[in-house]
Each structure stands twice: as structure tokens, then as C-alpha cells.
Design a protein around this motif. Structure first.
Motif, PDB file in Angstrom:
ATOM      1  N   SER A  12      11.438  -0.506  21.266  1.00 15.12           N
ATOM      2  CA  SER A  12      12.206  -0.793  22.487  1.00 15.12           C
ATOM      3  C   SER A  12      11.465  -1.729  23.441  1.00 15.12           C
ATOM      4  O   SER A  12      11.951  -2.009  24.526  1.00 15.12           O
ATOM      5  N   SER A  13      10.275  -2.204  23.040  1.00 15.34           N
ATOM      6  CA  SER A  13       9.486  -3.124  23.883  1.00 15.34           C
ATOM      7  C   SER A  13       9.301  -2.548  25.282  1.00 15.34           C
ATOM      8  O   SER A  13       9.470  -3.247  26.282  1.00 15.34           O
ATOM      9  N   SER A  14       8.958  -1.256  25.358  1.00 17.70           N
ATOM     10  CA  SER A  14       8.918  -0.590  26.667  1.00 17.70           C
ATOM     11  C   SER A  14       7.909  -1.234  27.617  1.00 17.70           C
ATOM     12  O   SER A  14       8.151  -1.332  28.817  1.00 17.70           O
ATOM     13  N   LEU A  16       7.052  -4.370  27.719  1.00 14.88           N
ATOM     14  CA  LEU A  16       7.531  -5.684  28.144  1.00 14.88           C
ATOM     15  C   LEU A  16       8.714  -5.563  29.093  1.00 14.88           C
ATOM     16  O   LEU A  16       8.882  -6.371  30.003  1.00 14.88           O
ATOM     17  N   GLY A  17       9.563  -4.542  28.881  1.00 16.07           N
ATOM     18  CA  GLY A  17      10.713  -4.378  29.758  1.00 16.07           C
ATOM     19  C   GLY A  17      11.922  -5.205  29.354  1.00 16.07           C
ATOM     20  O   GLY A  17      12.942  -5.212  30.031  1.00 16.07           O
ATOM     21  N   ARG A  18      11.813  -5.949  28.270  1.00 15.63           N
ATOM     22  CA  ARG A  18      12.966  -6.646  27.671  1.00 15.63           C
ATOM     23  C   ARG A  18      12.683  -6.752  26.174  1.00 15.63           C
ATOM     24  O   ARG A  18      11.522  -6.690  25.768  1.00 15.63           O
ATOM     25  N   PRO A  19      13.708  -6.900  25.364  1.00 17.57           N
ATOM     26  CA  PRO A  19      13.468  -6.853  23.915  1.00 17.57           C
ATOM     27  C   PRO A  19      12.648  -8.039  23.410  1.00 17.57           C
ATOM     28  O   PRO A  19      13.091  -9.179  23.474  1.00 17.57           O
ATOM     29  N   LYS A  20      11.445  -7.728  22.919  1.00 18.84           N
ATOM     30  CA  LYS A  20      10.580  -8.824  22.456  1.00 18.84           C
ATOM     31  C   LYS A  20      11.161  -9.520  21.229  1.00 18.84           C
ATOM     32  O   LYS A  20      10.894 -10.687  20.989  1.00 18.84           O
ATOM     33  N   GLN A  21      11.999  -8.782  20.469  1.00 18.92           N
ATOM     34  CA  GLN A  21      12.609  -9.385  19.277  1.00 18.92           C
ATOM     35  C   GLN A  21      13.413 -10.637  19.633  1.00 18.92           C
ATOM     36  O   GLN A  21      13.597 -11.527  18.802  1.00 18.92           O
ATOM     37  N   LEU A  22      13.896 -10.688  20.895  1.00 12.30           N
ATOM     38  CA  LEU A  22      14.776 -11.791  21.317  1.00 12.30           C
ATOM     39  C   LEU A  22      14.048 -12.857  22.138  1.00 12.30           C
ATOM     40  O   LEU A  22      14.678 -13.793  22.632  1.00 12.30           O
ATOM     41  N   ILE A  23      12.735 -12.723  22.272  1.00 13.56           N
ATOM     42  CA  ILE A  23      11.972 -13.780  22.954  1.00 13.56           C
ATOM     43  C   ILE A  23      12.112 -15.066  22.143  1.00 13.56           C
ATOM     44  O   ILE A  23      11.994 -15.045  20.913  1.00 13.56           O
ATOM     45  N   GLU A  24      12.360 -16.169  22.843  1.00  9.52           N
ATOM     46  CA  GLU A  24      12.533 -17.443  22.117  1.00  9.52           C
ATOM     47  C   GLU A  24      11.246 -18.248  22.116  1.00  9.52           C
ATOM     48  O   GLU A  24      10.568 -18.372  23.128  1.00  9.52           O
ATOM     49  N   ILE A  25      10.926 -18.771  20.946  1.00  7.78           N
ATOM     50  CA  ILE A  25       9.800 -19.704  20.798  1.00  7.78           C
ATOM     51  C   ILE A  25      10.356 -20.915  20.074  1.00  7.78           C
ATOM     52  O   ILE A  25      10.954 -20.788  19.003  1.00  7.78           O
ATOM     53  N   ASN A  53      18.769  -0.193  20.308  1.00  7.94           N
ATOM     54  CA  ASN A  53      19.863  -1.139  20.587  1.00  7.94           C
ATOM     55  C   ASN A  53      20.115  -2.128  19.435  1.00  7.94           C
ATOM     56  O   ASN A  53      20.018  -3.350  19.618  1.00  7.94           O
ATOM     57  N   PRO A  54      20.471  -1.610  18.255  1.00  7.39           N
ATOM     58  CA  PRO A  54      20.532  -2.479  17.070  1.00  7.39           C
ATOM     59  C   PRO A  54      21.524  -3.640  17.172  1.00  7.39           C
ATOM     60  O   PRO A  54      21.251  -4.726  16.663  1.00  7.39           O
ATOM     61  N   GLU A  55      22.652  -3.409  17.850  1.00  6.96           N
ATOM     62  CA  GLU A  55      23.641  -4.504  17.937  1.00  6.96           C
ATOM     63  C   GLU A  55      23.087  -5.676  18.740  1.00  6.96           C
ATOM     64  O   GLU A  55      23.291  -6.837  18.400  1.00  6.96           O
TER      65      GLU A  55
END
Length: 196
Positions: A12-14, A16-25, A53-55
Motif C-alpha cells: 500500500s506504499s504506506s 510514501l502516502g501514494r501508490p509507488k506502483q504508479l510513480i512515473e519515470i 487497491n488492485p483496480e
């Protein structure tokens, strides 16, 4: 040799406070980059393990390219997510070995994933792990003789426990950039500095 690959993306990237999976590089999310590198690698089959939050996380990668599986017990820790992925791949085909990768190590790429497979073949060791920050860790590749040990891990225990316990059967690949993972906004800023 049939190689499976598990991308762990359930957290859950707790911190970071936002989903790290969706960080853009460079215009791509971390999870899309991980998926693309996995699919280009010499692995025979790959899976993404989702949890929190899989969706939302699925929106960050092309889920038609790769199967994804939801670990309902993701909050129990890394072990259960790894096991969900391993069981799925074992049912799908007769695996000889499996690679574990996280989606928040931005410097992992296809070349490194293929290096793990090659090193295992050449070294004749049961585990190939990456060496960074004076330890050994993922991405790492495990021979099927370790599958039972992997399936017996509990809670927050990760693959590192098996790596360190079987040190004499480990071949290490130097990967100093493996220490860079994205847990805080400061980590993300540092990464931008590294990339520029």
C-alpha cells in the motif's frame, strides 16, 4: 529450463502516502516498466501479484499483456504475495526456477533479469541474488528445490531469509543500484537527480 517470474506489487506504499506502483519515470509507471522488462526477459511465464487497491494499480499497466493475481491477504506481508505468485506459476507449468522482482527498484531491467538466469546456469548454484548495501536481495532467482521453503515463509519474511540461510548455495551479482527503492518522496527526488 523453465523460468517463472513474479512481480510483487501488492503493497500500500504506506510510507510514501501514494501508490509507488504508479510513480512515473520517463513517461511510464514503475509497474508498467517492471512488466515490460519482465516480458522482454528470457523468462517463460510471468505474473503480477496485486493486493492493495488492485483496480487502481491495474490502471498503471497493460493488464492484457500479463496475468495478474490479487492476494487477498496482502496485509500479512511479503511472504503471502510471493506464495500466491509461486503457486499460480507452479500450477500453470512445470517450473525449474523462479525470479522474484519488486516494482519499486527502478534500475532493474531486462538485462539484469537475464543475467540472473545466465548466472544460475553457469554457476551451478541454487540461488542467484543481487548484492547491494552490504547485503543480498532481490531481484533473485531460486531453483525449484527452494520452492517448499518459499511456500513455508510467514508474514513479513521475504526471500532474503532463504538467501541468507543458504549462503553457500548463492551466486551474487553486483548490483549497487539495487539499494535504490522508492519509499519516500525524498527517494523519488533523488532518483530524478540520478536520472538527469
Amino acid at each position: 529450463m523453465k523460468t517463472g517470474l513474479i512481480i510483487l506489487a501488492a503493497g500500500s506504499s504506506s510510507r510514501l502516502g501514494r501508490p509507488k506502483q504508479l510513480i512515473e519515470i520517463q513517461g511510464k509507471t514503475l509497474i508498467q516498466r517492471a512488466v515490460e522488462y519482465a516480458l522482454k526477459s528470457k523468462s517463460n511465464s510471468s505474473i503480477v501479484v496485486l493486493g492493495w487497491n488492485p483496480e487502481l494499480i491495474r490502471s498503471g499497466f497493460d493488464s492484457t499483456q500479463i496475468p495478474s493475481f490479487i492476494n487477498e491477504n496482502w496485509e500479512e506481508g511479503m511472504a503471502s504475495s510471493m506464495q500466491v505468485g509461486l503457486r499460480y506459476l507452479m500450477e500453470k507449468e512445470q517450473l525449474d526456477q523462479v525470479t522474484l522482482m519488486l516494482c519499486d527498484q527502478p534500475f532493474v531491467d531486462t538485462k539484469l533479469l537475464d543475467q540472473l538466469i545466465l548466472a544460475k546456469k553457469e554457476s551451478d548454484k541454487g540461488i542467484v541474488a543481487c548484492a547491494y548495501s552490504e547485503t543480498l536481495g532481490v531481484p533473485a532467482l531460486f531453483d525449484q528445490k527452494y520452492f517448499e521453503e518459499m511456500l513455508a515463509l510467514k508474514g513479513s519474511e521475504g526471500a532474503k531469509k532463504i538467501i541468507l540461510k543458504n549462503r553457500e548455495d548463492v551466486f551474487a551479482i553486483d548490483f549497487p543500484l539495487g539499494k535504490i527503492d522508492l519509499d519516500t518522496e525524498a527517494d523519488i527526488e533523488r532518483l530524478k537527480d540520478l536520472r538527469s
